[in-house]
Design an enzyme around this catalytic site. Structure first.
Site, PDB file in Angstrom:
ATOM      1  N   HIS A  44      -3.593  24.400 -62.366  1.00  0.00           N
ATOM      2  CA  HIS A  44      -4.727  24.923 -63.129  1.00  0.00           C
ATOM      3  C   HIS A  44      -4.273  25.026 -64.580  1.00  0.00           C
ATOM      4  O   HIS A  44      -3.750  26.064 -65.002  1.00  0.00           O
ATOM      5  CB  HIS A  44      -5.152  26.291 -62.599  1.00  0.00           C
ATOM      6  CG  HIS A  44      -6.386  26.843 -63.237  1.00  0.00           C
ATOM      7  ND1 HIS A  44      -7.208  27.756 -62.612  1.00  0.00           N
ATOM      8  CD2 HIS A  44      -6.953  26.621 -64.443  1.00  0.00           C
ATOM      9  CE1 HIS A  44      -8.217  28.067 -63.412  1.00  0.00           C
ATOM     10  NE2 HIS A  44      -8.077  27.387 -64.536  1.00  0.00           N
ATOM     11  N   GLU A  76      -7.564  21.930 -61.194  1.00  0.00           N
ATOM     12  CA  GLU A  76      -8.681  22.867 -61.219  1.00  0.00           C
ATOM     13  C   GLU A  76      -8.795  23.502 -62.602  1.00  0.00           C
ATOM     14  O   GLU A  76      -7.813  23.651 -63.328  1.00  0.00           O
ATOM     15  CB  GLU A  76      -8.529  23.943 -60.142  1.00  0.00           C
ATOM     16  CG  GLU A  76      -7.302  24.820 -60.254  1.00  0.00           C
ATOM     17  CD  GLU A  76      -7.235  25.851 -59.147  1.00  0.00           C
ATOM     18  OE1 GLU A  76      -6.745  26.976 -59.424  1.00  0.00           O
ATOM     19  OE2 GLU A  76      -7.652  25.558 -58.016  1.00  0.00           O
ATOM     20  N   HIS A 200      -6.849  31.447 -52.476  1.00  0.00           N
ATOM     21  CA  HIS A 200      -6.621  32.701 -53.197  1.00  0.00           C
ATOM     22  C   HIS A 200      -6.114  33.772 -52.235  1.00  0.00           C
ATOM     23  O   HIS A 200      -6.796  34.152 -51.289  1.00  0.00           O
ATOM     24  CB  HIS A 200      -7.863  33.212 -53.932  1.00  0.00           C
ATOM     25  CG  HIS A 200      -7.526  33.859 -55.240  1.00  0.00           C
ATOM     26  ND1 HIS A 200      -7.388  33.153 -56.416  1.00  0.00           N
ATOM     27  CD2 HIS A 200      -7.229  35.144 -55.554  1.00  0.00           C
ATOM     28  CE1 HIS A 200      -7.067  33.966 -57.403  1.00  0.00           C
ATOM     29  NE2 HIS A 200      -6.949  35.185 -56.905  1.00  0.00           N
TER      30      HIS A 200
END
Length: 250
Positions: A44, A76, A200
């Protein structure tokens, strides 16, 4: 089929960035993860480069192309023009769009598909025309209309935000309720032809129940918990432990 495991490298990069030194090696630990059977690597790249640096992207792409061509690169981020240009330059197999404000410490909610319909529609169209698989970060609240919108704008998958599930590590009853909602959301997604990823705060402890409830789970992307375990067990053994937790034969 058991869910695939993509190892998120951001926590490793964050540790490296505490010093102006090249260790721990983001690419080196990514290589160990792939050697141990991880199906891919996730990054990310935030605008301030506080975790993954833009300069990490080409070496990670080369690692996969040169040594692990069956693995996938998943990038992402929030779909700014700068992020989309990074995607187009480094050609990940999957792009996961998240609704993060640049100042956020980490992703903490899914898209509001109603409000973001036009933004996401344009971005997904752009990415799909260039051949990328697109996944959209989504809350696990069983919102049928939201998932219909995600399908209508052309997404291939959703990624279920599992932070609330991971946060119930000390409240099994609440964890079971959230797990059931995640499972219903995955079932609705399948009705609309959407694949399902998740990520997550997933751990070796809570992942087996998630994988058992969501039988159409394609992939989990795990960084914080996996990196924490790697400090104790080493990266290779940690990847094997998480693969077993996904239901894979190891």
């Amino acid at each position: 089929m058991a869910a695939k495991l993509s190892v998120n490298l951001n926590a490793i990069a964050m540790l490296r960035n505490r010093r102006d030194l090249p260790w721990p090696s983001v690419v080196g630990l990514g290589e160990i993860a792939l050697q141990a059977g991880a199906s891919g690597l996730t990054v990310h790249p935030r605008p301030d480069e506080r975790h993954i640096r833009f300069s990490d992207l080409a070496p990670i792409r080369a690692l996969i192309d040169d040594l692990h061509p069956g693995a996938e690169f998943n990038m992402e981020g929030f779909p700014t023009e700068a992020f989309l240009e990074l995607v187009e330059r480094h050609q990940p197999e999957q792009v996961t769009l998240v609704p993060d404000d640049p100042a956020q410490a980490t992703s903490d909610h899914g898209w509001d598909f109603r409000k973001s319909h036009n933004l996401l529609g344009n971005v997904v169209d752009r990415l799909k025309k260039k051949g990328f698989r697109v996944s959209l970060f989504a809350d696990g609240d069983g919102d049928r209309e939201a998932l219909r919108i995600a399908s209508d704008i052309g997404a291939d998958r959703i990624e279920l935000y599992t932070g609330p599930y991971g946060g119930c590590h000390d409240d099994p009853g609440r964890g079971a309720e959230i797990l059931e909602a995640l499972g219903r959301t995955a079932e609705i997604a399948a009705e609309f032809g959407l694949g399902v990823n998740a990520g997550h705060d997933l751990t070796v402890a809570n992942l087996p129940a998630l994988a058992a409830r969501i039988t159409n789970l394609d992939e989990v992307s795990i960084g914080h918990g996996l990196t924490a375990d790697a400090l104790e067990y080493g990266m290779a053994e940690t990847v094997r432990r998480f693969r077993r937790a996904c239901g894979q034969d190891v």
